[in-house]
Design a protein around this motif. Sequence first.
Motif: not given
Length: 274
Positions: A152-171
């Motif tokens: 899981i990766q969660v990225i905050e982007r305050p300048k664009s007032r958004s948040v993005e999340a990625t859930a990647k299946v291992p391998n």
Amino acid sequence: MTQPIYKTEKRKARVGERILITYDAYSFGFYENGDVVMVSSVLDEGIKGYGNGWLILHHEYEVIVGEHTPAPNLDEMGYDELVALSEAVMKALRTRSYKLGYDQGRFDADIEATHGTYEKSDQQKRDEIVAQAKEDVETLKMRNRLSKAFTIQVIERPKSRSVEATAKVPNSRKAFYGIAKCAPNDCFNAHIGKAIALRRALGLPVPAEYLNVPQPTEVRVGDVVRGRQANGVEFYEETIQNIKDGAYYYDDGFDFINNAELVIIDDSRTEGGA
């Protein structure tokens, strides 16, 4: 598939117990070491199991008294197995989410019956939803760490007032994405955004309160505000560093606002982000 690990005792079994074959000496191929048998009858020289009727000598088995299934080794699993595991985890998370919502509803009803009702302010409602979102994100991440279903990766982007999340299946190249973007006239909060984006990436329902959270009404230290100077000429955006005697201090702590209509545009009160 991952095989269970059994805890056993070396003793004579009783009817209805399970045994683990540990010393296959006289089976003639009808059972072998590692087989698990349910005991149907106990004789002086051994036991018989349901469905086969073969005599298993007492010294050929141990009685199962406990078991657990170790976590699967994701590196050894095939693509289809990983997808099946991720889908099973998603289903379990959905079920738990609905159960937690039901329990919270019961708790709120009990509190209301005991203490009566009162109208909470918009700020109180927002504070509770932000706290819920923080706990939600930590719980989802913890369950994922235990299941090892996704990276899981969660990225905050305050300048664009958004948040993005990625859930990647291992391998695997398979990944799921979620995004939360704040409406232009709403106050951005990274914690609520994380909860929304992460739930969308994991395929979980987003609680209605996350999408209809009241706007903040109380300026606090760490809030980013928009307003104008006392003469009403210049618009600005500042982060409040201190509040004292009705004055809102920002920047180096010497400049302050004491006669302005402030609008809170970000009450995440968190550092970092991208």
